[in-house]
Design a protein around this motif. Structure first.
Motif, PDB file in Angstrom:
ATOM      1  N   VAL A   1     -50.709  21.758 -50.086  1.00 35.45           N
ATOM      2  CA  VAL A   1     -51.818  21.004 -50.668  1.00 35.45           C
ATOM      3  C   VAL A   1     -51.244  20.100 -51.756  1.00 35.45           C
ATOM      4  N   GLY A   2     -51.558  18.819 -51.673  1.00 33.40           N
ATOM      5  CA  GLY A   2     -51.042  17.851 -52.626  1.00 33.40           C
ATOM      6  C   GLY A   2     -52.143  17.155 -53.390  1.00 33.40           C
ATOM      7  N   VAL A   3     -51.766  16.360 -54.386  1.00 32.23           N
ATOM      8  CA  VAL A   3     -52.716  15.587 -55.172  1.00 32.23           C
ATOM      9  C   VAL A   3     -52.218  14.159 -55.347  1.00 32.23           C
ATOM     10  N   TRP A   4     -53.161  13.292 -55.605  1.00 34.16           N
ATOM     11  CA  TRP A   4     -52.896  11.870 -55.861  1.00 34.16           C
ATOM     12  C   TRP A   4     -52.740  11.641 -57.354  1.00 34.16           C
ATOM     13  N   MET A   5     -51.885  10.687 -57.718  1.00 31.84           N
ATOM     14  CA  MET A   5     -51.751  10.233 -59.101  1.00 31.84           C
ATOM     15  C   MET A   5     -51.135   8.837 -59.067  1.00 31.84           C
ATOM     16  N   THR A   6     -50.950   8.218 -60.212  1.00 30.73           N
ATOM     17  CA  THR A   6     -50.235   6.944 -60.260  1.00 30.73           C
ATOM     18  C   THR A   6     -48.984   7.108 -61.118  1.00 30.73           C
ATOM     19  N   LEU A   7     -48.072   6.183 -60.976  1.00 29.28           N
ATOM     20  CA  LEU A   7     -46.833   6.236 -61.744  1.00 29.28           C
ATOM     21  C   LEU A   7     -47.084   6.012 -63.238  1.00 29.28           C
ATOM     22  N   GLU A   8     -48.242   5.451 -63.562  1.00 31.83           N
ATOM     23  CA  GLU A   8     -48.620   5.249 -64.972  1.00 31.83           C
ATOM     24  C   GLU A   8     -49.438   6.423 -65.502  1.00 31.83           C
ATOM     25  N   GLY A   9     -49.742   7.395 -64.651  1.00 29.89           N
ATOM     26  CA  GLY A   9     -50.635   8.495 -65.021  1.00 29.89           C
ATOM     27  C   GLY A   9     -51.995   8.307 -64.397  1.00 29.89           C
ATOM     28  N   TYR A  10     -52.613   7.136 -64.651  1.00 30.90           N
ATOM     29  CA  TYR A  10     -53.848   6.730 -63.999  1.00 30.90           C
ATOM     30  C   TYR A  10     -53.862   5.205 -63.970  1.00 30.90           C
ATOM     31  N   TRP A  11     -54.913   4.607 -63.414  1.00 31.23           N
ATOM     32  CA  TRP A  11     -54.931   3.162 -63.213  1.00 31.23           C
ATOM     33  C   TRP A  11     -54.653   2.389 -64.494  1.00 31.23           C
TER      34      TRP A  11
ATOM     35  N   SER B   1     -42.612   7.178 -74.590  1.00 31.18           N
ATOM     36  CA  SER B   1     -41.363   6.502 -74.930  1.00 31.18           C
ATOM     37  C   SER B   1     -40.298   6.983 -73.941  1.00 31.18           C
ATOM     38  N   PRO B   2     -39.302   6.145 -73.625  1.00 30.77           N
ATOM     39  CA  PRO B   2     -38.303   6.524 -72.615  1.00 30.77           C
ATOM     40  C   PRO B   2     -37.667   7.890 -72.846  1.00 30.77           C
ATOM     41  N   ALA B   3     -37.498   8.274 -74.093  1.00 35.64           N
ATOM     42  CA  ALA B   3     -36.873   9.564 -74.387  1.00 35.64           C
ATOM     43  C   ALA B   3     -37.740  10.742 -73.969  1.00 35.64           C
ATOM     44  N   TYR B   4     -39.059  10.499 -73.784  1.00 35.22           N
ATOM     45  CA  TYR B   4     -39.989  11.573 -73.448  1.00 35.22           C
ATOM     46  C   TYR B   4     -40.504  11.479 -72.010  1.00 35.22           C
ATOM     47  N   ALA B   5     -40.054  10.491 -71.242  1.00 34.47           N
ATOM     48  CA  ALA B   5     -40.568  10.312 -69.880  1.00 34.47           C
ATOM     49  C   ALA B   5     -40.256  11.521 -68.997  1.00 34.47           C
ATOM     50  N   PHE B   6     -39.038  12.040 -69.088  1.00 29.05           N
ATOM     51  CA  PHE B   6     -38.692  13.197 -68.261  1.00 29.05           C
ATOM     52  C   PHE B   6     -39.559  14.399 -68.622  1.00 29.05           C
ATOM     53  N   ALA B   7     -39.744  14.656 -69.918  1.00 28.57           N
ATOM     54  CA  ALA B   7     -40.559  15.798 -70.349  1.00 28.57           C
ATOM     55  C   ALA B   7     -41.999  15.655 -69.872  1.00 28.57           C
ATOM     56  N   PHE B   8     -42.519  14.426 -69.895  1.00 29.26           N
ATOM     57  CA  PHE B   8     -43.881  14.158 -69.414  1.00 29.26           C
ATOM     58  C   PHE B   8     -44.028  14.601 -67.962  1.00 29.26           C
ATOM     59  N   TRP B   9     -43.134  14.135 -67.101  1.00 29.44           N
ATOM     60  CA  TRP B   9     -43.221  14.483 -65.682  1.00 29.44           C
ATOM     61  C   TRP B   9     -42.887  15.945 -65.444  1.00 29.44           C
ATOM     62  N   HIS B  10     -41.907  16.464 -66.122  1.00 33.23           N
ATOM     63  CA  HIS B  10     -41.523  17.866 -65.944  1.00 33.23           C
ATOM     64  C   HIS B  10     -42.697  18.780 -66.258  1.00 33.23           C
ATOM     65  N   ASP B  11     -43.376  18.521 -67.373  1.00 28.28           N
ATOM     66  CA  ASP B  11     -44.498  19.373 -67.771  1.00 28.28           C
ATOM     67  C   ASP B  11     -45.681  19.224 -66.818  1.00 28.28           C
ATOM     68  N   TRP B  12     -45.926  18.006 -66.358  1.00 29.22           N
ATOM     69  CA  TRP B  12     -47.047  17.795 -65.434  1.00 29.22           C
ATOM     70  C   TRP B  12     -46.772  18.475 -64.100  1.00 29.22           C
TER      71      TRP B  12
ATOM     72  N   ALA C   1     -39.139   1.092 -70.205  1.00 30.62           N
ATOM     73  CA  ALA C   1     -40.214   2.057 -69.943  1.00 30.62           C
ATOM     74  C   ALA C   1     -40.420   2.252 -68.451  1.00 30.62           C
ATOM     75  N   HIS C   2     -40.375   1.152 -67.699  1.00 34.72           N
ATOM     76  CA  HIS C   2     -40.520   1.199 -66.245  1.00 34.72           C
ATOM     77  C   HIS C   2     -39.436   2.088 -65.636  1.00 34.72           C
ATOM     78  N   THR C   3     -38.188   1.837 -66.018  1.00 35.55           N
ATOM     79  CA  THR C   3     -37.067   2.610 -65.488  1.00 35.55           C
ATOM     80  C   THR C   3     -37.192   4.085 -65.854  1.00 35.55           C
ATOM     81  N   ALA C   4     -37.589   4.349 -67.104  1.00 33.54           N
ATOM     82  CA  ALA C   4     -37.703   5.729 -67.566  1.00 33.54           C
ATOM     83  C   ALA C   4     -38.795   6.488 -66.821  1.00 33.54           C
ATOM     84  N   MET C   5     -39.931   5.829 -66.551  1.00 37.15           N
ATOM     85  CA  MET C   5     -41.013   6.505 -65.832  1.00 37.15           C
ATOM     86  C   MET C   5     -40.595   6.844 -64.415  1.00 37.15           C
ATOM     87  N   TRP C   6     -39.864   5.932 -63.765  1.00 37.36           N
ATOM     88  CA  TRP C   6     -39.411   6.187 -62.406  1.00 37.36           C
ATOM     89  C   TRP C   6     -38.334   7.266 -62.375  1.00 37.36           C
ATOM     90  N   GLU C   7     -37.320   7.099 -63.206  1.00 35.49           N
ATOM     91  CA  GLU C   7     -36.216   8.057 -63.189  1.00 35.49           C
ATOM     92  C   GLU C   7     -36.656   9.436 -63.707  1.00 35.49           C
TER      93      GLU C   7
END
Length: 222
Positions: A112-122, A171-182, A213-219
């Protein structure tokens, strides 16, 4: 069930998947309509093995970009930003509850999966949200000129009335933590895959800071 969803059954390499896609305006996924949906699919004896919860499950808040201040009445759902990792109260249950519901009625479902956006939401993440404080969010300028050839009109999710705007991202330094926690939260709810939408819109991010910021969110996500 057609009043709730337009249905797409996707053929993968080794199994069938159900994508509850193209959510109708003003209708969000909820226990009642999801129960109707999975009951209908079960009665059809379709051996679905992947199921996705589309746009509408997230906890969001209205967000009017202060840099243009324009309402988007044609696409009110797009005029919102992410508030929290958890499911919206309108869902009527947790994501774990959705996983349980789906697998109870559709025992062939493996994932079972869910939808999201690379920005979090629209509209990114709400600047007043707990997430913005925890992951040191900042406002990044948007410029429609970075995506030529796509009409800038109110019916388009990429619409920016003045051609400019602001998204709040970690901020780029926190992008990984954002995705990891989510993703850790989602995995704890029984979610095993995600559809990440609206990736091209990060091309709107302007300047060197925007590119970083773009690169950090993707990576950070990958």
């Amino acid at each position: 069930m057609e009043q709730y969803w337009r249905r797409y059954v996707l053929l993968y390499s080794d199994h069938l998947g159900h994508l509850g896609s193209n959510r109708l305006p003003g209708v969000k996924p909820a226990v009642d309509n999801l129960t109707t949906l999975v009951t209908s699919l079960s009665s059809a004896s379709i051996p679905i093995q992947s199921f996705m919860l589309d746009d509408g499950w997230l906890d969001t808040r209205p967000y009017i970009d202060s840099s243009d201040g324009t309402e988007y009445p044609e696409n009110a759902g797009w005029n919102a930003a992410l508030w929290d990792f958890s499911a919206s109260s309108t869902l009527g249950t947790s994501l774990a509850g959705v996983v349980s519901l789906v697998k109870k009625h559709l025992p062939t479902v493996r994932d079972v999966g869910v939808w999201m956006t690379l920005e979090g939401y629209w509209k990114g993440v709400h600047p007043d949200s707990p997430l913005a404080r925890k992951y040191e969010f900042k406002g990044y300028a948007l410029d429609r000129a970075y995506m030529p050839g796509i009409d800038n009109h109110p019916g388009n999710v990429t619409y920016l009335p003045t051609g400019h705007g602001t998204w709040y991202l970690p901020s780029p330094a926190y992008a990984f933590a954002f995705w990891h926690d989510w993703f850790t939260y989602l995995a704890g709810q029984g979610i095993t895959w995600v559809k990440v939408d609206n990736q091209a819109s990060l091309s709107f991010l302007a300047g060197t800071e925007g590119a970083e910021a773009h690169t950090a969110m993707w990576e950070g996500m990958t």
